[in-house]
Design a protein around this motif. Sequence first.
Motif, PDB file in Angstrom:
ATOM      1  N   PRO A   1      14.845 -11.485  -6.841  1.00 43.61           N
ATOM      2  CA  PRO A   1      14.109 -10.803  -5.449  1.00 43.61           C
ATOM      3  C   PRO A   1      13.216 -11.687  -4.889  1.00 43.61           C
ATOM      4  CG  PRO A   1      13.310  -9.863  -7.428  1.00 43.61           C
ATOM      5  CD  PRO A   1      14.499 -10.531  -7.947  1.00 43.61           C
ATOM      6  N   VAL A   2      13.020 -11.459  -3.652  1.00 45.04           N
ATOM      7  CA  VAL A   2      12.082 -12.404  -2.962  1.00 45.04           C
ATOM      8  C   VAL A   2      10.426 -11.747  -2.679  1.00 45.04           C
ATOM      9  CG1 VAL A   2      12.427 -11.560  -0.691  1.00 45.04           C
ATOM     10  CG2 VAL A   2      11.910 -13.884  -0.972  1.00 45.04           C
ATOM     11  N   PRO A   3      10.433 -10.353  -2.854  1.00 48.03           N
ATOM     12  CA  PRO A   3       9.031  -9.898  -2.376  1.00 48.03           C
ATOM     13  C   PRO A   3       7.967 -10.188  -3.272  1.00 48.03           C
ATOM     14  CG  PRO A   3      10.949  -8.197  -2.118  1.00 48.03           C
ATOM     15  CD  PRO A   3      11.377  -9.558  -3.070  1.00 48.03           C
ATOM     16  N   SER A   4       6.809 -10.522  -2.826  1.00 47.37           N
ATOM     17  CA  SER A   4       5.736 -10.863  -3.635  1.00 47.37           C
ATOM     18  C   SER A   4       5.204  -9.768  -4.308  1.00 47.37           C
ATOM     19  CB  SER A   4       4.486 -11.495  -2.744  1.00 47.37           C
ATOM     20  OG  SER A   4       4.254 -10.537  -1.965  1.00 47.37           O
ATOM     21  N   TRP A   5       5.694  -8.380  -4.053  1.00 47.60           N
ATOM     22  CA  TRP A   5       5.074  -7.172  -4.767  1.00 47.60           C
ATOM     23  C   TRP A   5       5.761  -7.089  -6.086  1.00 47.60           C
ATOM     24  CZ3 TRP A   5       9.438  -4.649  -4.760  1.00 47.60           C
ATOM     25  CH2 TRP A   5      10.079  -4.460  -3.482  1.00 47.60           C
ATOM     26  N   SER A   6       7.024  -7.740  -6.226  1.00 48.50           N
ATOM     27  CA  SER A   6       7.762  -7.581  -7.476  1.00 48.50           C
ATOM     28  C   SER A   6       7.527  -8.693  -8.554  1.00 48.50           C
ATOM     29  CB  SER A   6       9.383  -7.572  -6.972  1.00 48.50           C
ATOM     30  OG  SER A   6       9.408  -9.095  -6.462  1.00 48.50           O
ATOM     31  N   MET A   7       6.371  -9.257  -8.202  1.00 40.62           N
ATOM     32  CA  MET A   7       6.116 -10.515  -9.305  1.00 40.62           C
ATOM     33  C   MET A   7       4.557 -10.644  -9.473  1.00 40.62           C
ATOM     34  SD  MET A   7       8.681 -13.605  -7.728  1.00 40.62           S
ATOM     35  CE  MET A   7       9.050 -12.871  -6.384  1.00 40.62           C
ATOM     36  N   LEU A   8       4.316 -11.053 -10.746  1.00 38.05           N
ATOM     37  CA  LEU A   8       2.914 -11.827 -10.941  1.00 38.05           C
ATOM     38  C   LEU A   8       2.933 -13.157 -10.734  1.00 38.05           C
ATOM     39  CD1 LEU A   8       1.699  -9.592 -14.202  1.00 38.05           C
ATOM     40  CD2 LEU A   8       1.274  -9.094 -11.611  1.00 38.05           C
ATOM     41  N   TYR A   9       2.003 -13.708 -10.051  1.00 39.25           N
ATOM     42  CA  TYR A   9       1.915 -15.241  -9.929  1.00 39.25           C
ATOM     43  C   TYR A   9       0.874 -15.871 -10.670  1.00 39.25           C
ATOM     44  CZ  TYR A   9       5.171 -14.468  -5.842  1.00 39.25           C
ATOM     45  OH  TYR A   9       6.114 -13.721  -4.946  1.00 39.25           O
TER      46      TYR A   9
ATOM     47  N   VAL B   1       9.930 -19.199 -15.528  1.00 38.78           N
ATOM     48  CA  VAL B   1       9.794 -17.814 -15.033  1.00 38.78           C
ATOM     49  C   VAL B   1      10.543 -16.794 -15.775  1.00 38.78           C
ATOM     50  CG1 VAL B   1      11.034 -16.738 -12.883  1.00 38.78           C
ATOM     51  CG2 VAL B   1       9.763 -18.992 -12.666  1.00 38.78           C
ATOM     52  N   CYS B   2      10.007 -15.842 -15.900  1.00 38.33           N
ATOM     53  CA  CYS B   2      10.536 -14.745 -16.678  1.00 38.33           C
ATOM     54  C   CYS B   2      10.839 -13.583 -15.631  1.00 38.33           C
ATOM     55  CB  CYS B   2       9.745 -14.142 -17.689  1.00 38.33           C
ATOM     56  SG  CYS B   2      10.322 -12.973 -18.557  1.00 38.33           S
ATOM     57  N   PHE B   3      12.135 -12.741 -15.728  1.00 38.93           N
ATOM     58  CA  PHE B   3      12.462 -11.827 -14.766  1.00 38.93           C
ATOM     59  C   PHE B   3      12.949 -10.645 -15.654  1.00 38.93           C
ATOM     60  CE2 PHE B   3      15.843  -9.403 -12.737  1.00 38.93           C
ATOM     61  CZ  PHE B   3      15.003  -9.074 -11.711  1.00 38.93           C
ATOM     62  N   ASP B   4      12.465  -9.426 -15.675  1.00 37.51           N
ATOM     63  CA  ASP B   4      12.758  -8.541 -16.321  1.00 37.51           C
ATOM     64  C   ASP B   4      13.455  -7.539 -15.385  1.00 37.51           C
ATOM     65  OD1 ASP B   4      12.793  -5.831 -17.777  1.00 37.51           O
ATOM     66  OD2 ASP B   4      10.594  -5.671 -17.993  1.00 37.51           O
ATOM     67  N   SER B   5      14.851  -7.388 -15.956  1.00 40.80           N
ATOM     68  CA  SER B   5      15.792  -6.408 -15.321  1.00 40.80           C
ATOM     69  C   SER B   5      15.550  -4.997 -15.258  1.00 40.80           C
ATOM     70  CB  SER B   5      17.204  -6.712 -15.834  1.00 40.80           C
ATOM     71  OG  SER B   5      17.656  -6.502 -16.931  1.00 40.80           O
ATOM     72  N   LYS B   6      14.727  -4.581 -15.883  1.00 39.60           N
ATOM     73  CA  LYS B   6      14.259  -3.272 -16.071  1.00 39.60           C
ATOM     74  C   LYS B   6      13.370  -2.871 -14.484  1.00 39.60           C
ATOM     75  CE  LYS B   6      11.332   0.068 -18.493  1.00 39.60           C
ATOM     76  NZ  LYS B   6      10.388   0.433 -19.875  1.00 39.60           N
ATOM     77  N   PRO B   7      14.038  -1.785 -13.852  1.00 35.09           N
ATOM     78  CA  PRO B   7      13.227  -1.507 -12.535  1.00 35.09           C
ATOM     79  C   PRO B   7      11.615  -0.863 -12.931  1.00 35.09           C
ATOM     80  CG  PRO B   7      15.329  -0.363 -12.719  1.00 35.09           C
ATOM     81  CD  PRO B   7      15.082  -0.861 -13.899  1.00 35.09           C
ATOM     82  N   LEU B   8      10.900  -1.381 -12.281  1.00 32.18           N
ATOM     83  CA  LEU B   8       9.272  -1.176 -12.710  1.00 32.18           C
ATOM     84  C   LEU B   8       8.637  -0.851 -11.341  1.00 32.18           C
ATOM     85  CD1 LEU B   8       8.340  -3.744 -15.234  1.00 32.18           C
ATOM     86  CD2 LEU B   8       8.759  -1.218 -15.853  1.00 32.18           C
ATOM     87  N   TYR B   9       9.422  -0.845 -10.013  1.00 30.78           N
ATOM     88  CA  TYR B   9       8.897  -0.489  -8.907  1.00 30.78           C
ATOM     89  C   TYR B   9       9.724   0.227  -7.997  1.00 30.78           C
ATOM     90  CZ  TYR B   9       5.817  -2.462  -4.859  1.00 30.78           C
ATOM     91  OH  TYR B   9       5.079  -2.528  -3.997  1.00 30.78           O
ATOM     92  N   MET B  10       9.285   0.843  -7.201  1.00 31.08           N
ATOM     93  CA  MET B  10       9.891   1.738  -6.103  1.00 31.08           C
ATOM     94  C   MET B  10       9.668   1.234  -4.809  1.00 31.08           C
ATOM     95  SD  MET B  10      11.097   5.692  -6.157  1.00 31.08           S
ATOM     96  CE  MET B  10       9.495   6.346  -5.878  1.00 31.08           C
ATOM     97  N   TYR B  11      10.303   0.615  -4.154  1.00 28.32           N
ATOM     98  CA  TYR B  11      10.062   0.192  -2.761  1.00 28.32           C
ATOM     99  C   TYR B  11      10.473   1.432  -1.742  1.00 28.32           C
ATOM    100  CZ  TYR B  11      10.590  -2.338   1.661  1.00 28.32           C
ATOM    101  OH  TYR B  11      10.333  -2.657   3.167  1.00 28.32           O
TER     102      TYR B  11
ATOM    103  N   VAL C   1       0.780  -1.198   0.224  1.00 25.92           N
ATOM    104  CA  VAL C   1       0.027   0.128  -0.001  1.00 25.92           C
ATOM    105  C   VAL C   1       1.015   1.239  -0.200  1.00 25.92           C
ATOM    106  CG1 VAL C   1      -0.063   0.482   2.562  1.00 25.92           C
ATOM    107  CG2 VAL C   1      -2.092   1.199   1.225  1.00 25.92           C
ATOM    108  N   ASP C   2       2.068   1.136   0.460  1.00 24.35           N
ATOM    109  CA  ASP C   2       2.792   2.490   0.739  1.00 24.35           C
ATOM    110  C   ASP C   2       4.108   2.438  -0.256  1.00 24.35           C
ATOM    111  OD1 ASP C   2       4.161   0.323   1.602  1.00 24.35           O
ATOM    112  OD2 ASP C   2       5.145   1.375   3.384  1.00 24.35           O
ATOM    113  N   ASP C   3       3.854   1.798  -1.401  1.00 28.50           N
ATOM    114  CA  ASP C   3       4.929   1.774  -2.644  1.00 28.50           C
ATOM    115  C   ASP C   3       4.832   2.582  -3.785  1.00 28.50           C
ATOM    116  OD1 ASP C   3       6.840   0.423  -0.817  1.00 28.50           O
ATOM    117  OD2 ASP C   3       6.098  -1.469  -1.945  1.00 28.50           O
ATOM    118  N   GLU C   4       5.438   2.966  -4.562  1.00 34.41           N
ATOM    119  CA  GLU C   4       5.469   3.597  -5.876  1.00 34.41           C
ATOM    120  C   GLU C   4       5.806   2.938  -6.968  1.00 34.41           C
ATOM    121  OE1 GLU C   4       4.076   6.648  -6.348  1.00 34.41           O
ATOM    122  OE2 GLU C   4       3.846   7.417  -4.285  1.00 34.41           O
TER     123      GLU C   4
END
Length: 333
Positions: free
Chosen positions: A164-172, A205-215, A100-103
Amino acid sequence: MTTPEPPPRPKVSVIICVLNGERFVRPICEYTKRQTFRDIEVLLVVSDNSEDRTLEVAKEMASEMERATVLLYRDVGMLGGSKNHGMEHARGEYLWFLDVDDEPSLHYLEELVSLADSTGADIVGCNFIYSEVRRPFEEDDRECETCVMTGLEAAKLRAVERYPVPSWSMLYSADMVRENGIVFEEGICEDISFTYKSLLSARKVCFDSKPLYMYMITPGSVCNDSVNRDRRGLAELKRYDDLEEYIKGMPDEAFFRRRFALLRLRSSGHLSFRTFARYACSDEQRDMLRRTGGAMVLLEGMLHRMLPPVYYAMIRVWLSEVFYRSGRAYAPV
């Protein structure tokens, strides 16, 4: 009388869990309304332990949004339990556990859904940036690598902290998660076991090394609350204890056991020094070193055990100045 057709399944269920987050609810809902990808449902899971106007604000915002639902969670399982509650009600093909508090980027879902469709991946993850300064997300226009791998390969990269491990950095994939009976452990640090189990269950699994999230490193949040430091540190240790049991008999079991031992040692740096020192000299730590093996584990483990103040100072500096450094991307771009 004909039975009405059920509503079409949304592509993504966005699950947002909130405890005392009144000031963040409106901005994060406005953010989801501005996402460039629109085939979503939003589930606002509000803890009944909230002592502010979180529930009222969530209901106000949901009334202004398409396919938005407020779920009141009778809070017995903390963050892990609230995410499970959201999953139980989610109808989307993919699950996204948005903090809720991320960008995040406004193109987060557009890019990750596109990768999921083009690769057929069960999990799609992305790079992210740590930040102590709350500001609008700045898009990164650089060309970045996209990597497709097996779930086991991704789990091994996670174990060496290159995924990364955080669930907000992935679509499952919701179907993959449910078919394998994967749920969050109740309590905090719930992403650790959920992500490992999901990666180990995924075909691709697919990983995009482009930053798409600000924690956002938000003071007072569950992961950044110095008052309850021991609660977080002990929870992390428990997650790796449980995972050691989970990976028994799996491919590369010895590799994962060694890596989990190292991650336990480093995670203990989240503890207060008094609790850290007790753990460093405990039978539990000694037994872990004995059953794990590996030169790096034994070397780091002996430093951890014989010189606790030195190891603690080193890991605290590393966490603050390297791992969580504001402005740092998780993976090199």
